[in-house]
Every structure is written in structure tokens, then in C-alpha cells.
Design a protein around this motif. Structure first.
Motif, PDB file in Angstrom:
ATOM      1  N   ILE B 214       0.845  -1.203   0.000  1.00  0.00           N
ATOM      2  CA  ILE B 214       0.000   0.000   0.000  1.00  0.00           C
ATOM      3  C   ILE B 214       0.879   1.251   0.000  1.00  0.00           C
ATOM      4  O   ILE B 214       0.596   2.226  -0.705  1.00  0.00           O
ATOM      5  N   ALA B 215       1.970   1.218   0.769  1.00  0.00           N
ATOM      6  CA  ALA B 215       2.896   2.360   0.768  1.00  0.00           C
ATOM      7  C   ALA B 215       3.473   2.574  -0.634  1.00  0.00           C
ATOM      8  O   ALA B 215       3.643   3.714  -1.078  1.00  0.00           O
ATOM      9  N   GLU B 216       3.761   1.485  -1.322  1.00  0.00           N
ATOM     10  CA  GLU B 216       4.292   1.627  -2.686  1.00  0.00           C
ATOM     11  C   GLU B 216       3.237   2.194  -3.643  1.00  0.00           C
ATOM     12  O   GLU B 216       3.557   2.998  -4.516  1.00  0.00           O
ATOM     13  N   MET B 217       1.992   1.802  -3.458  1.00  0.00           N
ATOM     14  CA  MET B 217       0.937   2.374  -4.301  1.00  0.00           C
ATOM     15  C   MET B 217       0.747   3.865  -3.999  1.00  0.00           C
ATOM     16  O   MET B 217       0.497   4.668  -4.900  1.00  0.00           O
ATOM     17  N   LYS B 218       0.884   4.226  -2.723  1.00  0.00           N
ATOM     18  CA  LYS B 218       0.786   5.651  -2.382  1.00  0.00           C
ATOM     19  C   LYS B 218       1.923   6.437  -3.043  1.00  0.00           C
ATOM     20  O   LYS B 218       1.706   7.515  -3.603  1.00  0.00           O
ATOM     21  N   ALA B 219       3.124   5.879  -2.997  1.00  0.00           N
ATOM     22  CA  ALA B 219       4.257   6.545  -3.649  1.00  0.00           C
ATOM     23  C   ALA B 219       3.957   6.742  -5.139  1.00  0.00           C
ATOM     24  O   ALA B 219       4.212   7.812  -5.702  1.00  0.00           O
ATOM     25  N   ALA B 220       3.395   5.727  -5.770  1.00  0.00           N
ATOM     26  CA  ALA B 220       3.087   5.833  -7.198  1.00  0.00           C
ATOM     27  C   ALA B 220       2.011   6.897  -7.440  1.00  0.00           C
ATOM     28  O   ALA B 220       2.106   7.693  -8.378  1.00  0.00           O
ATOM     29  N   TYR B 221       1.007   6.935  -6.580  1.00  0.00           N
ATOM     30  CA  TYR B 221      -0.047   7.950  -6.720  1.00  0.00           C
ATOM     31  C   TYR B 221       0.544   9.356  -6.613  1.00  0.00           C
ATOM     32  O   TYR B 221       0.152  10.266  -7.325  1.00  0.00           O
ATOM     33  N   MET B 222       1.524   9.510  -5.731  1.00  0.00           N
ATOM     34  CA  MET B 222       2.082  10.832  -5.469  1.00  0.00           C
ATOM     35  C   MET B 222       3.114  11.280  -6.486  1.00  0.00           C
ATOM     36  O   MET B 222       3.428  12.477  -6.564  1.00  0.00           O
ATOM     37  N   THR B 223       3.671  10.355  -7.254  1.00  0.00           N
ATOM     38  CA  THR B 223       4.784  10.761  -8.115  1.00  0.00           C
ATOM     39  C   THR B 223       4.572  10.495  -9.601  1.00  0.00           C
ATOM     40  O   THR B 223       5.223  11.124 -10.414  1.00  0.00           O
ATOM     41  N   ASN B 224       3.703   9.554  -9.953  1.00  0.00           N
ATOM     42  CA  ASN B 224       3.648   9.110 -11.348  1.00  0.00           C
ATOM     43  C   ASN B 224       2.678   9.954 -12.183  1.00  0.00           C
ATOM     44  O   ASN B 224       1.514   9.596 -12.373  1.00  0.00           O
ATOM     45  N   GLY B 225       3.153  11.075 -12.706  1.00  0.00           N
ATOM     46  CA  GLY B 225       2.301  12.016 -13.446  1.00  0.00           C
ATOM     47  C   GLY B 225       2.041  11.602 -14.886  1.00  0.00           C
ATOM     48  O   GLY B 225       2.445  12.288 -15.817  1.00  0.00           O
ATOM     49  N   GLN B 226       1.333  10.495 -15.057  1.00  0.00           N
ATOM     50  CA  GLN B 226       1.149   9.918 -16.393  1.00  0.00           C
ATOM     51  C   GLN B 226       0.179  10.702 -17.264  1.00  0.00           C
ATOM     52  O   GLN B 226       0.384  10.845 -18.460  1.00  0.00           O
ATOM     53  N   ALA B 227      -0.919  11.135 -16.673  1.00  0.00           N
ATOM     54  CA  ALA B 227      -1.993  11.752 -17.468  1.00  0.00           C
ATOM     55  C   ALA B 227      -2.901  12.528 -16.530  1.00  0.00           C
ATOM     56  O   ALA B 227      -2.834  12.377 -15.304  1.00  0.00           O
ATOM     57  N   LEU B 228      -3.771  13.349 -17.107  1.00  0.00           N
ATOM     58  CA  LEU B 228      -4.761  14.067 -16.307  1.00  0.00           C
ATOM     59  C   LEU B 228      -5.845  13.067 -15.907  1.00  0.00           C
ATOM     60  O   LEU B 228      -6.661  12.667 -16.740  1.00  0.00           O
ATOM     61  N   ILE B 229      -5.844  12.671 -14.656  1.00  0.00           N
ATOM     62  CA  ILE B 229      -6.832  11.692 -14.203  1.00  0.00           C
ATOM     63  C   ILE B 229      -7.966  12.399 -13.465  1.00  0.00           C
ATOM     64  O   ILE B 229      -7.793  13.502 -12.940  1.00  0.00           O
ATOM     65  N   HIS B 230      -9.121  11.768 -13.454  1.00  0.00           N
ATOM     66  CA  HIS B 230     -10.293  12.282 -12.732  1.00  0.00           C
ATOM     67  C   HIS B 230     -10.019  12.204 -11.233  1.00  0.00           C
ATOM     68  O   HIS B 230     -10.308  13.107 -10.476  1.00  0.00           O
ATOM     69  N   SER B 231      -9.464  11.068 -10.834  1.00  0.00           N
ATOM     70  CA  SER B 231      -8.983  10.848  -9.477  1.00  0.00           C
ATOM     71  C   SER B 231     -10.073  10.621  -8.429  1.00  0.00           C
ATOM     72  O   SER B 231      -9.769  10.557  -7.247  1.00  0.00           O
ATOM     73  N   ASP B 232     -11.326  10.481  -8.881  1.00  0.00           N
ATOM     74  CA  ASP B 232     -12.387  10.079  -7.952  1.00  0.00           C
ATOM     75  C   ASP B 232     -13.494   9.376  -8.737  1.00  0.00           C
ATOM     76  O   ASP B 232     -14.681   9.614  -8.527  1.00  0.00           O
ATOM     77  N   LEU B 233     -13.075   8.494  -9.646  1.00  0.00           N
ATOM     78  CA  LEU B 233     -14.001   7.938 -10.640  1.00  0.00           C
ATOM     79  C   LEU B 233     -14.712   6.684 -10.116  1.00  0.00           C
ATOM     80  O   LEU B 233     -14.589   5.605 -10.675  1.00  0.00           O
ATOM     81  N   HIS B 234     -15.444   6.864  -9.021  1.00  0.00           N
ATOM     82  CA  HIS B 234     -16.259   5.752  -8.530  1.00  0.00           C
ATOM     83  C   HIS B 234     -17.663   5.879  -9.121  1.00  0.00           C
ATOM     84  O   HIS B 234     -17.973   6.843  -9.829  1.00  0.00           O
ATOM     85  N   THR B 235     -18.520   4.907  -8.808  1.00  0.00           N
ATOM     86  CA  THR B 235     -19.855   4.913  -9.422  1.00  0.00           C
ATOM     87  C   THR B 235     -20.767   6.007  -8.848  1.00  0.00           C
ATOM     88  O   THR B 235     -21.852   6.221  -9.367  1.00  0.00           O
ATOM     89  N   GLY B 236     -20.297   6.713  -7.812  1.00  0.00           N
ATOM     90  CA  GLY B 236     -21.016   7.888  -7.347  1.00  0.00           C
ATOM     91  C   GLY B 236     -20.659   9.146  -8.129  1.00  0.00           C
ATOM     92  O   GLY B 236     -21.290  10.195  -7.971  1.00  0.00           O
ATOM     93  N   SER B 237     -19.655   9.070  -8.974  1.00  0.00           N
ATOM     94  CA  SER B 237     -19.266  10.210  -9.823  1.00  0.00           C
ATOM     95  C   SER B 237     -19.709  10.004 -11.273  1.00  0.00           C
ATOM     96  O   SER B 237     -19.219  10.680 -12.167  1.00  0.00           O
ATOM     97  N   ILE B 238     -20.592   9.024 -11.472  1.00  0.00           N
ATOM     98  CA  ILE B 238     -21.039   8.727 -12.836  1.00  0.00           C
ATOM     99  C   ILE B 238     -22.558   8.748 -12.849  1.00  0.00           C
ATOM    100  O   ILE B 238     -23.202   8.136 -11.982  1.00  0.00           O
ATOM    101  N   MET B 239     -23.130   9.502 -13.814  1.00  0.00           N
ATOM    102  CA  MET B 239     -24.583   9.525 -13.962  1.00  0.00           C
ATOM    103  C   MET B 239     -24.938   8.777 -15.249  1.00  0.00           C
ATOM    104  O   MET B 239     -24.250   8.894 -16.257  1.00  0.00           O
ATOM    105  N   VAL B 240     -26.018   8.023 -15.166  1.00  0.00           N
ATOM    106  CA  VAL B 240     -26.373   7.146 -16.286  1.00  0.00           C
ATOM    107  C   VAL B 240     -27.878   7.166 -16.530  1.00  0.00           C
ATOM    108  O   VAL B 240     -28.671   7.529 -15.658  1.00  0.00           O
TER     109      VAL B 240
END
Lengths: 425, 425
Positions: B214-240
Motif C-alpha cells: 500500500i505504501a508503494e501504491m501511495k508513492a506511485a499515486y504521489m509521483t507518477n504524473g502519467q496523465a490528467l486523471i479524474h482521481s475520484d471515478l467511482h460509481t457515485g461520480s457517474i450519472m447514467v
């Protein structure tokens, strides 16, 4: 102040208008200025007091264009802002290991800093087989402190991103992206290489595994914002003497992978090692100095790793992670494993980035003086072929290295044939 | 305009002062406004025309403080700038898949956008076993296009870093850093969980391998600037609805790892899957819908991967790499391997981030409604224990997954015992 390029007269007026520099040349002093350096991207003046105590400073000003190409190739003066900011940050984190900054002026794109009397750029003394007993200690301290204290291991997330925002440095990054990871490995007019290694260059450019690995290292360079890196930390950016070490020219600084700095330095030491097959014909002398260089490589990494981990243990305020996260039975050991894996990943990057940079020096826009100063193309090709073999293996095998000895062993293994050839002649 | 919080009267004055919205409510129309939403971080008004054609818009304004806590907890209004910028960028890249933006006002920290009549937030209909035949197609297009076109694969280095500079979003990132990767896994007062899963929660918090991962995933979240992500894309952020899909609430947007968005979505579908052990007692109905959800998971990933790679093949302008780099004998195959390894790494991140997020929903500040709506704690614990087992395995085994089927198999394997228990009752 509105930008205007200074000359050796107006630079003195500028100094006087400042009203004197703290602890350095006062405004009223008689001064003289000399332009030094190639004056291509930047103007660099040494300004000296004409009378005792004969103090002197460096004034460095960015030009708004590449002077050799005339005003047709504008370059952003903004690079001076990055250099200045980085110098100030490094002065804060490793004060004895960079020039002191006396004055900065964003509008004029200039910085006034300590004149490093009695220091020389490291490349030439390394060719002359000089030894620097404090260098491994100094440079490992510089890297451990500048990298640790600007990473998520020390800063909070908000602090780190605030700092990162001021170091978004697209144009200087682009230069490294092109000239380290891209152009040397494809058709590009500025590339040049020794015709005697034509086959080796062609082989690199069509080696699928290598091209794929280099592309992955480029992706990491472009995305992995681990810490504020110098981003051009070769032996031409380091000034040394018998007792001191100063890192200069940080205009490429941005938030990138730590391994890029360490890799640049170690790779330059290996290129210097290879250059001695030509520069140092006496086998005993050569072997002794080459061993010294490999010891330096080992010492620098090991001291870096130890100091970095010690800083981590002593400073538990960073975002990654709070101490409470490791507060569970077995947590001390888990935290130790996290540190050790983190540092192991940095070592993989050292090999990957160091390897890319070693290769690009053999077939890109510019070699290193250590090797380009070998006049005889046949002798030069010996070093160049070795650099290509070592660089390729560092990149391709980067993930298998578990200690610095793995990288050093590659150097030894690849040099074995040349060693024995030299011994027999 | 100087910031002032609007109410249902002043919001109409504000609309009139604008002089009318393009293709929407004109300034002279009779209007009425209703405040909707929880009004805790933001004010949200529906503004409607009182007469035909009864057009309506959403006006969303950031509050400078967390309303429930009073003015003592100031929050930065700047998050509205990130939401607005992200909405505009997403409108450019995936125009039918986000609300249209009619007007933005940085000084007032507000945005006026399309009112999504006849759409509902996805979470509840998923609990009600609704099916959305176009959803996999839509959301995979949204992700492929927003992620590809903001990455180094499409943008030049200078373009990407320019965009990245406008999306340095430290305070919203901090919320995810704390509540996804840190606090749920240690002592932190806001955490809450079902007392019936006390043992499982304790086991996660003292599982060294998991904490390290989990610490390694946090490090990746904090440093890996791959693309402009939504960053909260759960099913509560989607209308259908039956024909359309709209992604909303992108205020967390920043340059991060692509897998965080995809992982959030797939993980939410798996949590919904688990919730049906309680919500859908009829075994046939349950199995049919659960199979539908796993098909969705597979379809979304596979369509994402195919569309992403197709965009890459069709757009060779990006910094990573120019076409000429792959121009050598075997280069076509090498480029194909690079694409496939790049996408495989994204899948590893999907598992890693998806797993972290699945875990945090079971023991952090907030669960998901799919599961928290299961009234009986014993029934709820069944889903929660499964989520903990699946999430843990996704994180720990992330690097071994070579296809989406690997992630799906983990869901099936872990659910087998519960399936048979349910079948026997």
C-alpha cells in the motif's frame, strides 16, 4: 528590472546600483569585470575588486537567444529562474556543496554568486588521474540531502507539490528528453560518432530490447516526480579541489527520478575509467587509477544509500508514511523493508538512466571530453565499444541489480578482453 | 468578480447579469432557483425557466469553508478552478460524456453547466440490478480519450508540462493520500467499520506485506504524473440512463497514474457485486446480475485497452516516442511490445489502486452505499470480508496479472465459499 544584456562595463554599473553585496564587494569599491565562459547560452563575468582584499564574484546572466545561432534561435531566459531557485534550495539543503548566492534578479535573468577560486571542473583532473579523498563523502551528502529533503519522504504532500509547481521546467526537460533518450537512438542530423564504431551504433539503434528499455526509461524520466533533481549531474557540473566539492549549473532542475542524478555521476566516472585505456598507457598506473574510480563508484552509492536511509530514519515528518502507519507488531521490520525496497528501486534507476546516458555519449550530439580527447580514433573506439557494451547491459539488466557491485561487475567483465590485450602488448 | 456566496435569490440576479447563456436560458427569462445537494462543500442550484421551453441549468459554487463545521474549517475555493478546468478539458476530449459547460467564473468560484435531466447517479440503479447496455462502451471511451490525450503519448513534453502546471492540486490530492492510502490502515479517529469484522481489519493493519504494498501504491499515486486523471471515478461520480453516461465532479483532477481511475471504477463494480449477496436473495437473479457485473468489468478493461492502443496507433505526435524512433528492422514489433508492456503496467496499477480503494472502503472514513445500505450487520460482514480478501489479493498480486481475467478470477475464487453457503440455505 527590465531585461538588458550586460557587458563588462555595464556589469560594474549594475553592481554599484545594488549598493553592495552582503559580506562581499561593497558598492564603492574599484572593480573590474572579465567575461569568461563560452557566452553561448549565458554571459558569465568574473567581477573583482581592484584593491585588497581583492574579493571577487561570478555574475551569470541568461541570454534570450543562442548567441552562436544569432537571434534566430530564441531560448527562454526562464532557465535562469530555475537555476537561481535550484541554487537557493541547494544552498539551504547542502550549503557547503554549492556556490553561495549573493543576489538574484529575475527581471534581468541573472544571479551573482560565489567565485570558486582554486576549484576546477572535475573532468580534466580525472583524466590527469588526480584523486579527491573527500569527493565520495561530499557528493553522496549532496545527493542524499537534496533528494531526500525534496521528496515525499520528508515533505508533506502539500509542501512538495507547492515546490514542484515552481519547478515545472518544460524547455530544459525537452533538451534531456531529446538528447538523452531519443535522438541518439535514431536518425537525427546532430548525432555524430566515430566511424570505426559504425556497426556498434547501428546495432544499438536496431536492438529491439534496448530500444524498448530506453523508451521505458524516458517514460520514467518524464513522469516520476520523486524529488528535485539536478538533472545534469555529470563531472562537468562538479568543481573540485583537494578539500572541497561544489555542484554548479542546476538549470535543468525539476521534479524527476532520483536515479537520474546518481546515474549521471556514476556513468561519467565509468566513462573516465574507460578513457584511461588510452590516456594511461602504463598498465600499473592505469589499473591503480581504474580501481580508484570503481572504488569511488562503490563508495558514492554506498554512502548515498546509508545517508539517505539515515535521514529517513531521523526525519519522520513526510507524507510517505507517517510513523503511525508502521505502528503494529512487525511494523519496524516492514518499514525497514519499505526503505530497502525504495532504495533498491533507486539503484535500478541508476543503472537504467546511467546506461542510457553512457550510450548517448557515444552516438549523440556530444561525447564527454574524457573520451573525445583521445586523438587516435582506433584507441578511442576501444573505449567507445566498451561504453556501448556496458551501457547496454546496465539498461537491459537494470532490474536484476541488488547492489552496486552488480553494476561494477559489468564494467569489469566487459573490460576483461581489453585488459588482457593491453597486457600482452 | 469578488467572491460572495449565492442564495436562491441572488443566483437569479447573477444569471441575469451574465446577459444570457449561449443556447440556454436567456437573461430576460422568468427563472426560479432551488438549492439541491448537501451544500456542505459546495452550493448547487438548479435554475429553471418558469415558462416554455422550461430550460434548466446547474450552477455549482464552492464554499470557502466546510459548512457543517462552520467557518472554523476553511477549505480552499481553488478546488472549483480544478473542477472547471477539468470539465472544460473533458468536454474537449469526450464531449458527450460530461456535462456541457455554459459559463465559468473563477472569482466567484462557480461553474454553470448542463442540467442532466433523466440521469441518475449510478450506485443506486446498480443495487437495483439495472443494466446499462452502452456503459462499457461509454466509460471506456471516456477513460481512453481523457487519459491518452493528456499523456506523453499524445502531447509534446512542453505541452504536457504546461497542462500539468495548471493541475497541481495539493489539497485535494492530500484528501486521497490520507483517506485512500494511509488513515484506514492505522489508528485514526475518523475510521469506522463493522465490529463483526474487527479481526479482519486488525489483520490488514498488521499485515507487513500488505502495508508495504500500500505504501508503494501511495508513492506511485504521489509521483507518477502519467496523465490528467479524474482521481475520484467511482460509481457515485457517474450519472447514467438507458442511453447515456456522464462523468461528474472532477475536482480531484491532477496528473497521476492512469490505473487509479480505472481501478476506482472496477473496484466499485466489484463492491456492488459483493453487495448482492445481501441485496438479491434469489440465487438465480443474483448470479445473473453478478455475471453481468463481471462481464462489465471485463468489457470496460478490454475496450479501454483496445481504444487506448488504437488512439496511440492513430496519433503519433507524442513525445513518447516519435515514429522515427521505431524506424528500424523489427521496429514495428518493438513498438507493439512497448505498447503492450505500457498497457500491462496500467493493468498492474488497476489491481494495486483498485485493491487499496476496496480495502479503504471497509475500514476508513466512508464505505460505499452499495454495502452500507445492507442493514443486517451479519449480512454486511459477508460482503465486507470478501472485499477485504479480494482487495488484499489485488494489491499483493498486482504484478502477476497479465489480463483482466486474473483480477476477475480472484473475485470468483474468493466468493466460492459464500456462493455454496448461499446455495445450501
Amino acid at each position: 528590472m527590465t531585461y538588458r544584456a550586460l557587458d563588462q562595463n555595464s556589469v560594474i554599473d549594475y553592481m554599484r546600483d545594488l549598493g553592495g553585496l552582503d559580506e562581499n564587494i561593497p558598492a564603492a569599491a574599484a572593480m573590474q569585470a572579465d567575461e569568461v565562459g563560452d557566452g553561448n547560452l549565458n554571459l558569465v563575468f568574473i567581477v573583482r575588486e581592484c584593491e585588497a582584499p581583492y574579493r571577487s564574484v561570478i555574475l551569470k546572466q541568461a541570454l534570450p537567444y543562442l548567441r552562436v545561432a544569432g537571434e534566430s534561435w530564441p531560448l527562454t531566459r526562464e532557465r535562469m529562474r530555475f537555476e537561481t531557485q535550484a541554487l537557493l534550495k541547494q544552498n539551504e539543503l547542502a550549503p557547503e556543496l554549492v556556490p553561495h548566492v549573493y543576489h538574484t534578479d529575475d527581471g534581468m535573468s541573472l544571479v551573482i554568486m560565489e567565485y570558486l577560486a582554486n576549484y576546477e571542473v572535475m573532468r580534466r583532473p580525472l583524466v590527469a588521474r588526480k584523486r579527491f579523498p573527500h569527493f565520495a563523502d561530499h557528493i553522496s551528502t549532496f545527493m542524499a540531502r537534496t533528494l531526500f529533503f525534496t521528496s515525499d519522504l520528508y515533505l508533506t504532500g502539500v509542501e512538495k507539490k507547492g515546490l514542484q509547481a515552481t519547478f515545472i521546467n518544460p524547455h530544459l526537460c525537452k533538451i534531456q528528453e531529446d538528447f538523452v533518450f531519443t535522438n541518439p537512438f535514431m536518425q537525427s542530423e546532430e548525432n555524430n560518432w566515430n566511424p570505426l564504431i559504425d556497426n556498434e551504433v547501428r546495432a544499438v539503434r536496431s536492438n529491439s530490447d534496448l530500444k524498448l528499455a530506453i523508451a521505458e526509461m524516458k517514460a520514467a524520466y518524464m513522469t516520476n516526480g520523486q524529488a528535485l533533481i539536478h538533472s545534469d549531474l555529470h563531472t562537468g557540473s562538479i568543481m573540485v579541489n583537494g578539500s572541497g566539492t561544489k555542484v554548479i549549473d542546476p538549470e535543468f532542475a525539476f521534479f524527476g527520478p532520483m536515479g537520474f542524478d546518481i546515474g549521471a555521476l556514476l556513468e561519467n566516472l565509468v566513462l573516465n575509467y574507460l578513457s584511461h585505456f588510452a590516456h594511461t598507457p602504463d598498465a600499473d598506473e592505469r589499473r591503480a587509477y581504474q580501481e580508484y574510480l570503481l572504488d569511488l563508484v562503490r563508495e558514492i552509492w554506498q554512502q548515498f544509500a546509508a545517508k539517505f536511509e539515515e535521514l529517513w530514519l531521523q526525519n519522520s515528518r513526510g507524507e510517505l508514511m507517517p510513523a503511525a502507519y508502521w505502528d503494529f507488531p512487525g511494523g519496524t521490520e516492514a518499514f525497514a523493508r519499505f526503505r530497502s525496497r525504495y532504495i533498491a528501486e533507486v539503484l535500478h534507476d541508476v543503472a537504467g538512466f546511467g546506461g542510457c546516458k553512457m550510450l548517448r555519449r557515444m552516438m549523440g550530439i556530444v561525447s564527454v571530453w574524457d573520451i573525445s580527447s583521445i586523438d587516435d580514433p582506433t584507441e578511442r573506439a576501444i573505449a567507445e565499444r566498451l561504453a556501448i557494451r556496458i551501457g547496454s547491459r546496465w539498461v537491459l539488466e537494470r532490474k536484476r541489480f541488488t547492489s552496486i557491485d552488480g553494476l561494477i561487475d559489468v564494467v569489469r567483465e566487459e573490460c576483461r578482453t581489453v585488459e588482457s590485450r593491453h597486457d600482452n602488448t
